[in-house]
Scaffold this motif. Sequence first.
Motif, PDB file in Angstrom:
ATOM      1  N   GLY A  91       3.910  -9.747   8.379  1.00  0.00           N
ATOM      2  CA  GLY A  91       4.259 -10.094   7.004  1.00  0.00           C
ATOM      3  C   GLY A  91       5.450 -11.036   7.016  1.00  0.00           C
ATOM      4  O   GLY A  91       5.949 -11.399   8.084  1.00  0.00           O
ATOM      5  N   VAL A  92       5.833 -11.443   5.808  1.00  0.00           N
ATOM      6  CA  VAL A  92       5.405 -10.968   4.505  1.00  0.00           C
ATOM      7  C   VAL A  92       4.648 -12.085   3.795  1.00  0.00           C
ATOM      8  O   VAL A  92       4.969 -13.261   3.976  1.00  0.00           O
ATOM      9  CB  VAL A  92       6.640 -10.538   3.678  1.00  0.00           C
ATOM     10  N   ARG A  93       3.692 -11.707   2.992  1.00  0.00           N
ATOM     11  CA  ARG A  93       2.917 -12.673   2.233  1.00  0.00           C
ATOM     12  C   ARG A  93       3.836 -13.600   1.435  1.00  0.00           C
ATOM     13  O   ARG A  93       4.819 -13.174   0.846  1.00  0.00           O
ATOM     14  CB  ARG A  93       1.970 -11.917   1.305  1.00  0.00           C
ATOM     15  N   LYS A  94       3.496 -14.898   1.432  1.00  0.00           N
ATOM     16  CA  LYS A  94       4.237 -15.927   0.701  1.00  0.00           C
ATOM     17  C   LYS A  94       5.701 -16.019   1.142  1.00  0.00           C
ATOM     18  O   LYS A  94       6.574 -16.361   0.349  1.00  0.00           O
ATOM     19  CB  LYS A  94       4.146 -15.712  -0.813  1.00  0.00           C
ATOM     20  N   ALA A  95       5.946 -15.720   2.410  1.00  0.00           N
ATOM     21  CA  ALA A  95       7.302 -15.867   2.938  1.00  0.00           C
ATOM     22  C   ALA A  95       7.355 -16.873   4.080  1.00  0.00           C
ATOM     23  O   ALA A  95       8.423 -17.144   4.604  1.00  0.00           O
ATOM     24  CB  ALA A  95       7.841 -14.510   3.405  1.00  0.00           C
ATOM     25  N   GLY A  96       6.176 -17.405   4.481  1.00  0.00           N
ATOM     26  CA  GLY A  96       6.156 -18.398   5.542  1.00  0.00           C
ATOM     27  C   GLY A  96       5.375 -17.976   6.767  1.00  0.00           C
ATOM     28  O   GLY A  96       5.568 -18.549   7.846  1.00  0.00           O
ATOM     29  N   THR A  97       4.475 -17.004   6.625  1.00  0.00           N
ATOM     30  CA  THR A  97       3.726 -16.535   7.799  1.00  0.00           C
ATOM     31  C   THR A  97       2.853 -17.640   8.391  1.00  0.00           C
ATOM     32  O   THR A  97       2.752 -17.774   9.610  1.00  0.00           O
ATOM     33  CB  THR A  97       2.846 -15.323   7.446  1.00  0.00           C
ATOM     34  N   ARG A  98       2.203 -18.434   7.533  1.00  0.00           N
ATOM     35  CA  ARG A  98       1.330 -19.496   8.042  1.00  0.00           C
ATOM     36  C   ARG A  98       2.151 -20.563   8.773  1.00  0.00           C
ATOM     37  O   ARG A  98       1.743 -21.065   9.824  1.00  0.00           O
ATOM     38  CB  ARG A  98       0.540 -20.121   6.895  1.00  0.00           C
ATOM     39  N   PHE A 120      -6.200  -4.179  11.010  1.00  0.00           N
ATOM     40  CA  PHE A 120      -5.580  -2.876  10.825  1.00  0.00           C
ATOM     41  C   PHE A 120      -5.585  -2.396   9.377  1.00  0.00           C
ATOM     42  O   PHE A 120      -5.295  -1.229   9.123  1.00  0.00           O
ATOM     43  CB  PHE A 120      -4.144  -2.890  11.370  1.00  0.00           C
ATOM     44  N   ASP A 121      -5.919  -3.274   8.434  1.00  0.00           N
ATOM     45  CA  ASP A 121      -5.972  -2.839   7.042  1.00  0.00           C
ATOM     46  C   ASP A 121      -7.402  -2.816   6.485  1.00  0.00           C
ATOM     47  O   ASP A 121      -7.800  -1.857   5.842  1.00  0.00           O
ATOM     48  CB  ASP A 121      -5.062  -3.699   6.152  1.00  0.00           C
ATOM     49  N   GLU A 122      -8.193  -3.846   6.746  1.00  0.00           N
ATOM     50  CA  GLU A 122      -9.509  -3.941   6.111  1.00  0.00           C
ATOM     51  C   GLU A 122     -10.678  -3.777   7.074  1.00  0.00           C
ATOM     52  O   GLU A 122     -11.777  -3.425   6.647  1.00  0.00           O
ATOM     53  CB  GLU A 122      -9.634  -5.295   5.392  1.00  0.00           C
ATOM     54  N   ASN A 123     -10.486  -4.048   8.364  1.00  0.00           N
ATOM     55  CA  ASN A 123     -11.600  -4.047   9.317  1.00  0.00           C
ATOM     56  C   ASN A 123     -11.436  -3.022  10.430  1.00  0.00           C
ATOM     57  O   ASN A 123     -12.056  -3.153  11.491  1.00  0.00           O
ATOM     58  CB  ASN A 123     -11.749  -5.451   9.932  1.00  0.00           C
ATOM     59  N   TYR A 124     -10.630  -2.020  10.194  1.00  0.00           N
ATOM     60  CA  TYR A 124     -10.309  -1.070  11.256  1.00  0.00           C
ATOM     61  C   TYR A 124     -11.529  -0.307  11.744  1.00  0.00           C
ATOM     62  O   TYR A 124     -11.617   0.042  12.919  1.00  0.00           O
ATOM     63  CB  TYR A 124      -9.234  -0.094  10.770  1.00  0.00           C
ATOM     64  N   THR A 125     -12.479  -0.053  10.864  1.00  0.00           N
ATOM     65  CA  THR A 125     -13.667   0.703  11.260  1.00  0.00           C
ATOM     66  C   THR A 125     -14.559  -0.082  12.222  1.00  0.00           C
ATOM     67  O   THR A 125     -15.449   0.486  12.856  1.00  0.00           O
ATOM     68  CB  THR A 125     -14.490   1.104  10.026  1.00  0.00           C
ATOM     69  N   ARG A 126     -14.339  -1.387  12.356  1.00  0.00           N
ATOM     70  CA  ARG A 126     -15.111  -2.184  13.305  1.00  0.00           C
ATOM     71  C   ARG A 126     -14.731  -1.885  14.750  1.00  0.00           C
ATOM     72  O   ARG A 126     -15.496  -2.196  15.667  1.00  0.00           O
ATOM     73  CB  ARG A 126     -14.895  -3.679  13.028  1.00  0.00           C
ATOM     74  N   SER A 148      -1.450 -11.219  10.043  1.00  0.00           N
ATOM     75  CA  SER A 148      -2.104 -10.750   8.816  1.00  0.00           C
ATOM     76  C   SER A 148      -1.010 -10.145   7.945  1.00  0.00           C
ATOM     77  O   SER A 148      -0.553  -9.024   8.192  1.00  0.00           O
ATOM     78  CB  SER A 148      -3.184  -9.708   9.120  1.00  0.00           C
ATOM     79  N   PRO A 149      -0.557 -10.867   6.924  1.00  0.00           N
ATOM     80  CA  PRO A 149       0.616 -10.440   6.156  1.00  0.00           C
ATOM     81  C   PRO A 149       0.471  -9.110   5.430  1.00  0.00           C
ATOM     82  O   PRO A 149       1.470  -8.459   5.127  1.00  0.00           O
ATOM     83  CB  PRO A 149       0.804 -11.587   5.154  1.00  0.00           C
ATOM     84  N   LYS A 150      -0.758  -8.709   5.172  1.00  0.00           N
ATOM     85  CA  LYS A 150      -0.955  -7.463   4.426  1.00  0.00           C
ATOM     86  C   LYS A 150      -0.620  -6.235   5.260  1.00  0.00           C
ATOM     87  O   LYS A 150      -0.425  -5.137   4.728  1.00  0.00           O
ATOM     88  CB  LYS A 150      -2.399  -7.383   3.931  1.00  0.00           C
TER      89      LYS A 150
END
Length: 339
Positions: A91-98, A120-126, A148-150
């Motif tokens: 993180g953090v989103r909109k703080a310069g991660t890209r 680790f947040d949306e695809n962990y079950t994969r 992944s900022p989230k």
Amino acid sequence: MTTTWYQKIIVTPHRYYLASLAVLLATTSFSLLYIHHNYYSTCVTSSGLHSNRTRYHTLHTLLSDAESDQFRQFDAIKDYKRRLPQAIIIGVRKAGTRALLAMLDMHPGVVTAKPELHFFDENYTRGLHWYLKQMPFSYTNQITMEKSPKYFITPECPGRVYKMNRMVKLLVIVREPVDRVVSDYTQVSWAKDQRGKLYESFASMVFDRAGNINRNYRAIRTSIYSKHLVRWLEYFPLEQILIVDGDELVKNPLPELRRVETFLDLQPWFQDRHFYFNSTRNFYCLRRDNDTPNKCLSESKGRPHPHIEPDYLARLKRFYSSYNKMFFELIGRTFPAWE
């Protein structure tokens, strides 16, 4: 026309020898033929080299004895492979991660996965096998990194990352909390406008009907850095977490990047020549050492913010003041520009 031994290897559709070729050509006096790990990974997938139904000639049947002997020096090099990340920008989103990821991707000691995998947040079950397959190929002396900022704000992520690798190094890039909220709002409202959708005003999102700060607005919650960092500190010591000043990174990248190099145990590589200021974008762009074109971040970065009433900004500043102090205590560092 005579076909050279390395041209023979290139047309040999076998990913192990292609991988070894990158080492060989990078460490001999032959004309350098650079096979970038990301480009190579794409070739392997798109050309169907994973098919078990296809049989290929072995490399050494295509080479002369002298060429084969020379190549055997490198035949034992098998370290060019996919690895789970040793460092993650959480993180953090909109703080310069890209921007941070793009800059670190220039360093020869770093290889980066495509942003943003959200494992680790949306695809962990994969599963970890899926995650590993998303990683670029690298050598043992390189650091594999993803962002992944989230992750930073998702309660389940610290434990999941710890389970993968308790020694992983974590980077958190932050910026002044109110500016981050405005930037967050700007991106979302702009995206909706581009799709022809209606979007709420800044005031209606930031304040509830009673006029209080709307804590249910995710942009507000994200800027409460202390709340999220505490969860990560339950699993990782502060020594494994680097707080990067996003405000300074966009104004003067080099000092912050040198801090990152030290944190990641990378050889010092970044120099002033690697950056130039784009007055049109009001942003630093990246200047590479080779013939690869210079790179500026996409137009979505550095987008002008809408006018926000000064009173709204002042109220948000007061709201974040106590949270900022807690954050400073946690990290043992202050950001005077936030006051």
